[in-house]
Structure formats: C-alpha cells, structure tokens
Design an enzyme around this catalytic site. Structure first.
Site, PDB file in Angstrom:
ATOM      1  N   ALA A 255       0.791  -1.233   0.000  1.00  0.00           N
ATOM      2  CA  ALA A 255       0.000   0.000   0.000  1.00  0.00           C
ATOM      3  C   ALA A 255       0.821   1.280   0.000  1.00  0.00           C
ATOM      4  O   ALA A 255       0.314   2.326  -0.419  1.00  0.00           O
ATOM      5  CB  ALA A 255      -0.931   0.003   1.216  1.00  0.00           C
ATOM      6  N   ALA A 256       2.050   1.250   0.500  1.00  0.00           N
ATOM      7  CA  ALA A 256       2.822   2.493   0.605  1.00  0.00           C
ATOM      8  C   ALA A 256       3.051   3.108  -0.785  1.00  0.00           C
ATOM      9  O   ALA A 256       3.229   2.365  -1.756  1.00  0.00           O
ATOM     10  CB  ALA A 256       4.161   2.221   1.287  1.00  0.00           C
ATOM     11  N   GLY A 258       0.421   5.104   0.088  1.00  0.00           N
ATOM     12  CA  GLY A 258      -0.938   5.312   0.558  1.00  0.00           C
ATOM     13  C   GLY A 258      -1.870   6.050  -0.383  1.00  0.00           C
ATOM     14  O   GLY A 258      -3.018   6.321  -0.032  1.00  0.00           O
ATOM     15  N   CYS A 375       3.184  -1.132 -12.146  1.00  0.00           N
ATOM     16  CA  CYS A 375       3.609  -0.001 -12.985  1.00  0.00           C
ATOM     17  C   CYS A 375       4.747  -0.461 -13.896  1.00  0.00           C
ATOM     18  O   CYS A 375       5.725   0.247 -14.104  1.00  0.00           O
ATOM     19  CB  CYS A 375       3.999   1.210 -12.144  1.00  0.00           C
ATOM     20  SG  CYS A 375       5.254   0.884 -10.895  1.00  0.00           S
TER      21      CYS A 375
END
Length: 429
Positions: A255-256, A258, A375
């Site tokens: 998640a970081a 966020g 990504c």
C-alpha cells in the site's frame, strides 16, 4: 549560510550515490535539498533528474572528450563534469555561469586540483558540440536506456517500443486526484483558476486533473485540507477498476505510500480498509496521507507472501494488489530506475509476484474481486503472470480485462497521458 553551498557539487554527489552505490534518487535527494534554499531546491532536482535521464549520452560524451576515465575517489569529478555537460545541453543557464559554477564545484568537494580539467573538458565540448552530437545521433546510446532494457522493450513491443522509450525520456506531467468527498472535479478546477493556474481533465478517470504547468503542492487550493492529492492518472485507474463499495472489507496490499488507500476511502468512505506494506519506513507515508485527508485505515507492516501473520484467517470482499515490480512504466518519473535495475531482477520480481498472488488468493471471499496491478510494461510481470495464475487457479476468472490469451489491460507510458500501468481484474468463483 545556505547560499554558499554549491548545487553542482551536491548534484554530482547524489548522482554518484545512485550510479555507483545503487541508492534510489528518492532516498538520496531529500537530505541534500534540506541543505539549500527553497529557491535552489528545484534546480538541484532538475540537475539530478536531468543527468540520470540522459546518463548514457553524457557518459558517451565524456568518453569522447577524455582520454582516461576518472577512477576511485575522483569519480565525483566524473559526475561533476556530467552536471556541467547537462547544463550546456539542456538548460537555459548561461554557458559562462554553468561553467563557472561547475568548476567551483571542485572547490566545494575539496578537489581544487581538478578545476582546470573540468574547465578544459567543458570548453572542448563547446568547441566540438555540433560534430559530437552528429556522431552521437547514430549510437545505440541515443535511446538513453541500458541495452538489456531496450532489448526487452523491443521484444515485448516490436511496434511500440520506440514510443515507449521516447515517453520514458520525457519530463512527466503533474496529475492530481480531486477528493470527491470535498468538491467535484469541476468545482476544484474553478478554484484552481481562481488561484491563477489552469488544468484539464482526463477522459477516462473521473477524479483526475492534469496541471498545465507543474506547481508546488503548497500552491494547490486545499492541499493541506485534503481536497486534492498528487497521483498519476494511470494509478487512479486502479480504484476505478476495483470499484470499492461502502460496507465492504477491503485490503490494499503493498500500500505504501498510501495514494490508493486514500483513493479507496474517497470512493467508499464507509468501507473498512486494511493497508499493508512490507517496508516499515515507507508505511509512515501511509499514515501521513491518511492524516492529511482525515481518514482512518488499519495500517500494518507485513509481507504479502505470509498473510496469516498479519490478518489471520480474515477474508476480504476486494483486494488491491499493487505488486512489487520493475517500475518500467514510471521511468519518466524516476529516471534512476533505468540504472538501478538489472536484467536478472525481472525473473526474480515475477517469482515474488507469483508467490504473493498464490498466498493472498485464499483471503478473497467467494464472489470477491482482486485487482492485480503493476507499474511495469513487461509481459513477464503482467499478462504472462496472470495467464499462469489463471491456469493453476481453478476458482479464478477474468472480469472484463483482456482475454484468456492476453489477460489484463496494458497502458503504455504516455499513451493515455498517464504512466505505464497494467491491470487485471480477477473474480473468485
């Protein structure tokens, strides 16, 4: 005090840390920016990002201009010359000022004996610039990528690879995500215009605004109040496809920092969200983003390969897995990626992604949705990864993102104005 610090020497030291020591620019640069005035922070960033964007060209030029490479403790001078060449090639800094400041950089790092060498190399480049650049235009180095990565792009995207490379070499646009809990996108665009700035919307992502000219976040209307967040348009596509609903239990894995956690809560403020990342240092950014947007989530440090250690037997309605990847779709934003990655990393990352997928799948409820995203623009991490997962996971099926043969949606960098991103939406039968 801050005025006396030589920016060119700081840039050279930062670039040396990236290229020689394998440090990321996002780790190296902020402490150096704290040493300089606010006015100079942008130039320091431009010098570091610019040199790393054009590193293979600058390396080629130095090899042409110098008979012997700088070695050992003198490598900083090598990168200082690069900073000088970059200024002469790509900035509006007057050449005499670029030369003078770069030469003074040798004094700042206590290498005064190299002032004459730096001055001589840069002046030689000025004299030979046209013929050197003409020769360079026929070199493989003109693509500004390492050959192993160029070969992978050519194999994966035989028709599009050149456009991918050119997009990677551009300066990135500044995309924002408007918090729909505060304003509609059109309302916030009016506020932007009232503050003397302009932007335009994205045709696909309903919260996305691209600034026509990048601006510091302090200038953005309501940034500190959580009205808007800096996030690329393609990254915003994750939550659009995940389609979180109020009342659901949702996991944001990896998640970081966020951005996607807060986007989930903007889209479904009554959802119960767990945000997990393996990096204890980066997880602090999740807390910072939640605090700025006045949101709450259950934030944990945990390894995606071992979910029972941080969520027990819990099952989730929806899981967003923004998997660790090569980041080859965001090179325009992080040009150091080109020089930090190695060819062998790709198979190692694909193995890690596979392990996380297999480990987290049992924690998805029947009928639930898992959105796998990266990504990256490499098939090994994307369509091939999902095809292999589907073949070994009988209760998994694609939900409208690609076909069984080429599963998922691949955005190439720049193609939709956003970064390179891959998404595959999976449903548990």
């Amino acid at each position: 005090m801050k005025k006396s610090i030589n920016l060119r020497s700081l840039a050279a030291q930062a670039i040396e840390q990236v290229v020689e020591k394998g440090q990321s620019l996002s780790t190296v640069l902020p402490p150096l920016q704290h040493k300089v005035s606010d006015k100079d922070k942008a130039l320091l960033q431009e010098l570091c990002f610019g040199v790393l964007r054009t590193l293979s060209q600058l390396e080629w030029l130095i090899n042409k201009l110098m008979s012997r490479p700088m070695t050992g403790k003198q490598r900083t001078i090598h990168y200082l010359i690069m900073v000088g060449l970059y200024q002469l090639l790509y900035t509006r800094i007057p050449p005499h000022a670029a030369l003078a400041e770069t030469v003074e950089g040798a004094v700042a790092i206590k290498r005064m004996q190299f002032k004459g060498l730096i001055n001589g190399v840069l002046r030689q480049f000025q004299r030979q610039q046209d013929e050197l650049l003409a020769e360079f235009s026929g070199q493989d180095a003109r693509w500004l990528h390492p050959m192993w990565l160029l070969n992978r792009f050519q194999t994966a995207w035989p028709r599009e690879w050149q456009a991918v490379v050119e997009a990677n070499n551009e300066r990135p646009p500044m995309w924002l995500r408007v918090n729909r809990q505060h304003h509609s996108r059109d309302e916030w665009l009016k506020l932007l215009e009232e503050n003397g700035m302009t932007g335009h919307i994205h045709p696909r992502y309903p919260d996305a605004v691209r600034l026509d000219a990048p601006a510091p976040v302090s200038a953005l209307p309501g940034f500190e109040q959580g009205w808007v967040t800096v996030q690329d348009a393609s990254a915003q596509g994750c939550v659009e496809l995940l389609a979180p609903q109020n009342g659901e239990t949702i996991l944001d894995l990896c998640a970081a920092p966020g951005g996607k956690t807060t986007h989930i809560l903007e889209a479904a403020p009554q959802a119960s969200v767990m945000a997990v990342d393996v990096d204890a240092q980066r997880i602090s950014r999740v807390y910072e983003n939640l605090k700025r947007l006045k949101m709450k989530a259950d934030v944990k440090v945990g390894d995606g390969r071992f979910p029972s250690t941080w969520c027990g037997e819990t099952q989730f309605d929806r899981i967003l897995l923004d998997a660790p990847c090569s980041a080859t779709g965001v090179i325009r934003r992080h040009p150091d990626i080109k020089w930090l990655r190695r060819d062998s990393d790709i198979n190692e990352l694909a193995q890690l992604q596979s392990e996380i997928l297999d480990a987290i799948w049992p924690h998805l409820k029947p009928g639930g949705t898992l959105l796998y995203a990266t990504c990256s623009v490499l098939p090994e991490e994307n369509s091939e990864q999902i095809r292999a997962f589907l073949s070994r996971t009988p209760d998994a099926q694609l939900d409208g993102t690609g076909s069984t043969q080429t599963p998922g949606i691949q955005n190439l960098p720049g193609a939709t104005e956003g970064d390179g991103f891959f998404y595959a939406k999976l449903i548990k039968k």
